[in-house]
Design a protein around this motif. Structure first.
Motif, PDB file in Angstrom:
ATOM      1  N   ALA A  90       0.825  -1.210   0.000  1.00  0.00           N
ATOM      2  CA  ALA A  90       0.000   0.000   0.000  1.00  0.00           C
ATOM      3  C   ALA A  90       0.857   1.258   0.000  1.00  0.00           C
ATOM      4  CB  ALA A  90      -0.940  -0.021   1.202  1.00  0.00           C
ATOM      5  N   ARG A  91       2.040   1.190   0.619  1.00  0.00           N
ATOM      6  CA  ARG A  91       2.944   2.348   0.607  1.00  0.00           C
ATOM      7  C   ARG A  91       3.537   2.564  -0.785  1.00  0.00           C
ATOM      8  NH1 ARG A  91       0.688   2.741   4.621  1.00  0.00           N
ATOM      9  NH2 ARG A  91       1.436   3.158   6.749  1.00  0.00           N
ATOM     10  N   ARG A 137      -5.230   1.475  -0.216  1.00  0.00           N
ATOM     11  CA  ARG A 137      -5.252   1.613   1.235  1.00  0.00           C
ATOM     12  C   ARG A 137      -5.469   0.249   1.878  1.00  0.00           C
ATOM     13  NH1 ARG A 137      -9.278   6.583   1.884  1.00  0.00           N
ATOM     14  NH2 ARG A 137      -9.843   5.908  -0.223  1.00  0.00           N
ATOM     15  N   PHE A 138      -4.778   0.043   2.977  1.00  0.00           N
ATOM     16  CA  PHE A 138      -4.796  -1.247   3.655  1.00  0.00           C
ATOM     17  C   PHE A 138      -5.604  -1.136   4.948  1.00  0.00           C
ATOM     18  CE2 PHE A 138      -2.064  -4.095   6.589  1.00  0.00           C
ATOM     19  CZ  PHE A 138      -3.005  -5.121   6.526  1.00  0.00           C
ATOM     20  N   MET A 139      -6.666  -1.940   5.039  1.00  0.00           N
ATOM     21  CA  MET A 139      -7.479  -1.991   6.264  1.00  0.00           C
ATOM     22  C   MET A 139      -7.305  -3.349   6.929  1.00  0.00           C
ATOM     23  SD  MET A 139     -11.634  -1.687   6.842  1.00  0.00           S
ATOM     24  CE  MET A 139     -11.645   0.047   7.306  1.00  0.00           C
ATOM     25  N   TYR A 140      -7.011  -3.304   8.222  1.00  0.00           N
ATOM     26  CA  TYR A 140      -6.989  -4.538   9.014  1.00  0.00           C
ATOM     27  C   TYR A 140      -8.157  -4.494   9.988  1.00  0.00           C
ATOM     28  CZ  TYR A 140      -5.796  -8.267  12.155  1.00  0.00           C
ATOM     29  OH  TYR A 140      -5.862  -9.413  12.905  1.00  0.00           O
ATOM     30  N   ALA A 179      -0.986  -0.627   8.797  1.00  0.00           N
ATOM     31  CA  ALA A 179      -2.347  -0.473   8.269  1.00  0.00           C
ATOM     32  C   ALA A 179      -2.742   0.995   8.203  1.00  0.00           C
ATOM     33  CB  ALA A 179      -3.331  -1.248   9.139  1.00  0.00           C
ATOM     34  N   ASP A 180      -3.435   1.366   7.148  1.00  0.00           N
ATOM     35  CA  ASP A 180      -3.976   2.722   7.028  1.00  0.00           C
ATOM     36  C   ASP A 180      -5.182   2.918   7.934  1.00  0.00           C
ATOM     37  OD1 ASP A 180      -2.290   3.828   4.836  1.00  0.00           O
ATOM     38  OD2 ASP A 180      -3.160   2.140   3.745  1.00  0.00           O
ATOM     39  N   ALA A 181      -5.932   1.835   8.161  1.00  0.00           N
ATOM     40  CA  ALA A 181      -7.108   1.903   9.026  1.00  0.00           C
ATOM     41  C   ALA A 181      -7.264   0.567   9.741  1.00  0.00           C
ATOM     42  CB  ALA A 181      -8.365   2.214   8.215  1.00  0.00           C
ATOM     43  N   ILE A 182      -7.680   0.626  10.997  1.00  0.00           N
ATOM     44  CA  ILE A 182      -7.934  -0.572  11.789  1.00  0.00           C
ATOM     45  C   ILE A 182      -9.400  -0.556  12.196  1.00  0.00           C
ATOM     46  CG2 ILE A 182      -7.394  -1.820  13.922  1.00  0.00           C
ATOM     47  CD1 ILE A 182      -4.583  -0.600  13.771  1.00  0.00           C
ATOM     48  N   ALA A 183     -10.125  -1.592  11.791  1.00  0.00           N
ATOM     49  CA  ALA A 183     -11.553  -1.682  12.105  1.00  0.00           C
ATOM     50  C   ALA A 183     -11.745  -2.456  13.406  1.00  0.00           C
ATOM     51  CB  ALA A 183     -12.295  -2.377  10.966  1.00  0.00           C
ATOM     52  N   VAL A 184     -12.468  -1.867  14.346  1.00  0.00           N
ATOM     53  CA  VAL A 184     -12.791  -2.547  15.596  1.00  0.00           C
ATOM     54  C   VAL A 184     -14.261  -2.924  15.577  1.00  0.00           C
ATOM     55  CG1 VAL A 184     -10.986  -1.316  16.863  1.00  0.00           C
ATOM     56  CG2 VAL A 184     -13.314  -0.404  16.853  1.00  0.00           C
ATOM     57  N   GLN A 185     -14.589  -4.004  16.293  1.00  0.00           N
ATOM     58  CA  GLN A 185     -15.968  -4.483  16.309  1.00  0.00           C
ATOM     59  C   GLN A 185     -16.818  -3.806  17.376  1.00  0.00           C
ATOM     60  OE1 GLN A 185     -14.564  -8.586  16.858  1.00  0.00           O
ATOM     61  NE2 GLN A 185     -15.721  -9.146  15.026  1.00  0.00           N
ATOM     62  N   HIS A 186     -16.174  -3.345  18.448  1.00  0.00           N
ATOM     63  CA  HIS A 186     -16.907  -2.676  19.530  1.00  0.00           C
ATOM     64  C   HIS A 186     -15.930  -1.828  20.335  1.00  0.00           C
ATOM     65  CE1 HIS A 186     -15.278  -5.723  22.278  1.00  0.00           C
ATOM     66  NE2 HIS A 186     -15.673  -6.642  21.415  1.00  0.00           N
ATOM     67  N   HIS A 187     -16.461  -0.982  21.212  1.00  0.00           N
ATOM     68  CA  HIS A 187     -15.639   0.029  21.889  1.00  0.00           C
ATOM     69  C   HIS A 187     -14.635  -0.582  22.863  1.00  0.00           C
ATOM     70  CE1 HIS A 187     -17.603  -0.189  25.864  1.00  0.00           C
ATOM     71  NE2 HIS A 187     -18.730  -0.385  25.208  1.00  0.00           N
ATOM     72  N   GLN A 188     -14.912  -1.786  23.371  1.00  0.00           N
ATOM     73  CA  GLN A 188     -13.963  -2.422  24.281  1.00  0.00           C
ATOM     74  C   GLN A 188     -12.659  -2.765  23.558  1.00  0.00           C
ATOM     75  OE1 GLN A 188     -16.602  -5.549  25.404  1.00  0.00           O
ATOM     76  NE2 GLN A 188     -17.475  -4.441  27.144  1.00  0.00           N
ATOM     77  N   GLN A 189     -12.744  -3.142  22.290  1.00  0.00           N
ATOM     78  CA  GLN A 189     -11.531  -3.402  21.515  1.00  0.00           C
ATOM     79  C   GLN A 189     -10.744  -2.116  21.312  1.00  0.00           C
ATOM     80  OE1 GLN A 189     -12.878  -5.350  17.917  1.00  0.00           O
ATOM     81  NE2 GLN A 189     -12.996  -7.354  18.897  1.00  0.00           N
ATOM     82  N   LEU A 190     -11.444  -1.028  21.065  1.00  0.00           N
ATOM     83  CA  LEU A 190     -10.771   0.259  20.880  1.00  0.00           C
ATOM     84  C   LEU A 190      -9.981   0.637  22.132  1.00  0.00           C
ATOM     85  CD1 LEU A 190     -10.309   2.855  19.221  1.00  0.00           C
ATOM     86  CD2 LEU A 190     -12.427   3.742  20.225  1.00  0.00           C
ATOM     87  N   ARG A 234      -4.936   3.957  17.938  1.00  0.00           N
ATOM     88  CA  ARG A 234      -6.335   4.362  18.076  1.00  0.00           C
ATOM     89  C   ARG A 234      -6.734   5.454  17.087  1.00  0.00           C
ATOM     90  NH1 ARG A 234      -6.344   4.701  24.650  1.00  0.00           N
ATOM     91  NH2 ARG A 234      -5.873   2.494  25.001  1.00  0.00           N
ATOM     92  N   GLU A 235      -5.809   6.336  16.756  1.00  0.00           N
ATOM     93  CA  GLU A 235      -6.151   7.431  15.848  1.00  0.00           C
ATOM     94  C   GLU A 235      -6.450   6.926  14.440  1.00  0.00           C
ATOM     95  OE1 GLU A 235      -1.565   8.706  14.679  1.00  0.00           O
ATOM     96  OE2 GLU A 235      -2.697   9.884  16.153  1.00  0.00           O
ATOM     97  N   ARG A 236      -6.018   5.707  14.135  1.00  0.00           N
ATOM     98  CA  ARG A 236      -6.298   5.111  12.824  1.00  0.00           C
ATOM     99  C   ARG A 236      -7.436   4.106  12.882  1.00  0.00           C
ATOM    100  NH1 ARG A 236      -1.013   2.437  11.285  1.00  0.00           N
ATOM    101  NH2 ARG A 236      -0.144   3.211  13.227  1.00  0.00           N
ATOM    102  N   SER A 237      -8.063   3.983  14.031  1.00  0.00           N
ATOM    103  CA  SER A 237      -9.100   2.966  14.198  1.00  0.00           C
ATOM    104  C   SER A 237     -10.481   3.560  13.981  1.00  0.00           C
ATOM    105  CB  SER A 237      -9.013   2.345  15.594  1.00  0.00           C
ATOM    106  OG  SER A 237      -9.308   3.309  16.579  1.00  0.00           O
ATOM    107  N   ALA A 238     -11.407   2.687  13.625  1.00  0.00           N
ATOM    108  CA  ALA A 238     -12.800   3.095  13.412  1.00  0.00           C
ATOM    109  C   ALA A 238     -13.698   1.904  13.698  1.00  0.00           C
ATOM    110  CB  ALA A 238     -13.006   3.574  11.974  1.00  0.00           C
ATOM    111  N   HIS A 239     -14.879   2.195  14.208  1.00  0.00           N
ATOM    112  CA  HIS A 239     -15.837   1.119  14.473  1.00  0.00           C
ATOM    113  C   HIS A 239     -16.523   0.707  13.174  1.00  0.00           C
ATOM    114  CE1 HIS A 239     -20.051  -0.195  15.607  1.00  0.00           C
ATOM    115  NE2 HIS A 239     -19.279  -1.139  16.099  1.00  0.00           N
ATOM    116  N   VAL A 240     -16.367  -0.574  12.806  1.00  0.00           N
ATOM    117  CA  VAL A 240     -17.045  -1.131  11.630  1.00  0.00           C
ATOM    118  C   VAL A 240     -17.788  -2.375  12.097  1.00  0.00           C
ATOM    119  CG1 VAL A 240     -16.819  -2.092   9.314  1.00  0.00           C
ATOM    120  CG2 VAL A 240     -15.260  -0.279  10.069  1.00  0.00           C
TER     121      VAL A 240
END
Length: 392
Positions: free
Chosen positions: A108-109, A115-118, A150-161, A169-175
């Motif tokens: 991705a670089r 863009r790479f999402m994990y 990773a450009d973005a890290i998807a979390v399943q819920h707020h406890q993972q965040l 964390r600044e690259r994470s988002a709830h998906v």
């Protein structure tokens, strides 16, 4: 847009082909999302395999390339790179810890349009040293490098965040996880023939023995188990569990089943029971809620939604688990109220529309389109789930 999913092994391709008997939740979510994106008009590919074969096929509209790398086959690493370079995806997506996430980040670089999402699939995957239970000295640093790439890290819920490294964390988002179909009404309580059902690939962390204890403690209720034995379970452990199952007259063991069969059996149950010691966001819970079946969980409550949304119980002790299961299967009004709330929750938070919106927020500039009417949803998800909707 061009999407490329990377799922080592063969389970995601099996799910795409309709065989869900051995898949885990992460592999199933990859397959479901890939198929949904095809339905929205995107160009979708899946890189899978174990480094040995190099084949190309198309399953459910997804181009499947056997080019996933493995250390024991060194030539598979450049082959993996060539596959990504040929596909030139706008988004690279992975969902399970592997030693090669960093290679995806490096690609991705080099190719700035990618863009790479994990996406995290389990609470233990939030930190490198809990993601692996073997050779941590080798795998954990590589996994950490992959997460940082990773450009973005998807979390399943707020406890993972909250568990993630603050730098990530600044690259994470709830998906949210995707639910493919939601009934209009809960399954009919009075027509159910199973009181409590347990669904999982049988391995140590799922703690099937506790569900068997539950069936023994509540002999007047009817119990069911769906799932096959994971390879990690020894033959001695399998034999012991099978013997216990054989002696329980109020329990039916179905073994591994395909998705449509699972949903039909789930729609015939009053409650889903989860006895796992650890999870991410279980697909089985979402599937239960999608047909209006409440969940009773021993300890797992992903993001606190069970208690916050009123869609079941979190028991926390084995004694309380027996009390909660007995109460929710015998109290019709409580069961139906939880079922209605469950349908409302998954419809709002786990529909394809909700997942698309979350992905667009996580990856600015990505446009996924919308699925607004039922006919379009049915076209995307396929006729496999229509049976469940009719039963609802």
């Amino acid at each position: 847009m061009r999407w490329c999913f990377v799922s080592p092994g063969y389970r995601s391709t099996e799910v795409l082909a309709g065989d869900t008997r051995s898949s885990g939740g992460a592999e199933a979510q990859i397959a479901h999302l890939a198929a949904a994106l095809v339905g929205l008009g995107h160009e979708v590919s899946l890189i899978y395999g174990d480094g040995q074969t190099h084949s190309l096929s198309k399953i459910s509209g997804v181009s499947c390339i056997a080019a996933a790398p493995a250390w024991r086959f060194p030539a598979s690493l450049p082959a993996f790179w060539r596959a990504m370079d040929t596909l030139r995806p706008d988004v690279l997506y992975a969902r399970l810890p592997t030693d090669f996430l960093w290679l995806m980040g490096l690609f991705a670089r080099f190719r700035r349009d990618t863009r790479f999402m994990y996406a995290l699939a389990h609470d233990f995957h939030c930190t490198p040293w809990t993601a692996y239970d073997h050779k941590k000295w080798f795998h954990a640093p590589l996994f950490s490098l992959g997460m940082r790439s990773a450009d973005a890290i998807a979390v399943q819920h707020h406890q993972q965040l909250a568990t993630l490294n603050p730098r990530l964390r600044e690259r994470s988002a709830h998906v949210p996880n995707l639910v493919r179909s939601v009934c209009e009404h809960p399954r009919v309580y009075d027509t159910t023939t199973t009181d409590a059902i347990w669904i999982a690939n049988i391995r140590t962390s799922k703690q099937l023995h506790l569900f068997l204890d539950l069936a023994e403690a509540l002999p007047r209720l009817r119990f069911a188990v769906i799932g096959g034995f994971d390879a990690s379970v020894s033959s001695m452990q399998q034999a012991a569990l099978r013997e216990r199952i054989r002696t329980l007259k109020n329990l039916t063991f179905y073994g591994p089943k395909r998705d449509d069969e699972v949903m039909a059996l789930l729609s015939n149950a009053k409650a889903l029971v989860n006895t796992s010691s650890d999870e991410g966001f279980p697909n089985t819970m979402l599937e239960a809620w999608s047909v209006g079946v409440p969940v009773v969980s021993l300890s797992v409550d992903p993001g606190g939604v069970i208690e916050q949304q009123g869609i079941g119980f979190v028991s926390r002790t084995v004694t309380q688990l027996a009390h909660d299961v007995d109460r929710i299967v015998r109290t019709k009004s409580l069961n139906q109220r939880c079922g209605e709330l469950a349908l409302s929750y998954v419809r709002r938070q786990h529909s394809l529309e909700a997942v698309c919106q979350a992905l667009e927020r996580a990856l600015p500039g990505v446009q996924l389109g919308r699925v607004l009417d039922r006919e379009r949803r049915d076209a995307i998800y396929g006729s496999q789930m229509n049976l469940v909707r009719r039963q609802g």
